[in-house]
Design a protein around this motif. Structure first.
Motif: not given
Length: 109
Positions: A56-62, A91-96
């Motif tokens: 999954v390509e992840v685009m994290a908020k931070t 996965l967009t707006d992702a958070e750890f």
């Protein structure tokens, strides 16, 4: 080639989900804002550990700190049908959400 997705996968499109996996960094540095999350741990720095169906390509908020251990992230899941790079899931707006417990250290049942 055109990807075909199961009904179960299509049901997740545009839904908020939690995903566990291993970070495959796409940029230099110990913190990653955009990375791949693999269902399979990497064994070689020059090889992809799995095919596109297991990433999954992840685009994290931070930015997320890189680790060899599995992690959990949450965000908006998207089924990608026409990505030129071959990405099938994003996965967009992702958070750890934290470190996932490796199977080898899971409590005995």
């Amino acid at each position: 080639m055109v990807p075909e997705f199961s009904k179960d996968i299509l049901t997740l499109d545009k839904q908020d989900v939690k995903i566990q996996g291993f970070i495959i960094p796409l940029d230099m540095g110990d913190k990653q804002k955009r990375f791949l999350l693999s269902a399979v741990p990497p064994e070689c720095a020059f090889c992809m550990p799995a095919g596109p169906e297991a990433m999954v390509e992840v685009m994290a908020k931070t930015p997320v700190r890189y680790s060899f251990d599995p992690i959990i992230v949450s965000g908006r899941f998207a089924v990608v049908k026409d990505d030129a790079a071959g990405v099938l899931y994003r996965l967009t707006d992702a958070e750890f959400k934290g470190a996932a417990m490796p199977a080898s250290s899971a409590p005995a049942k």
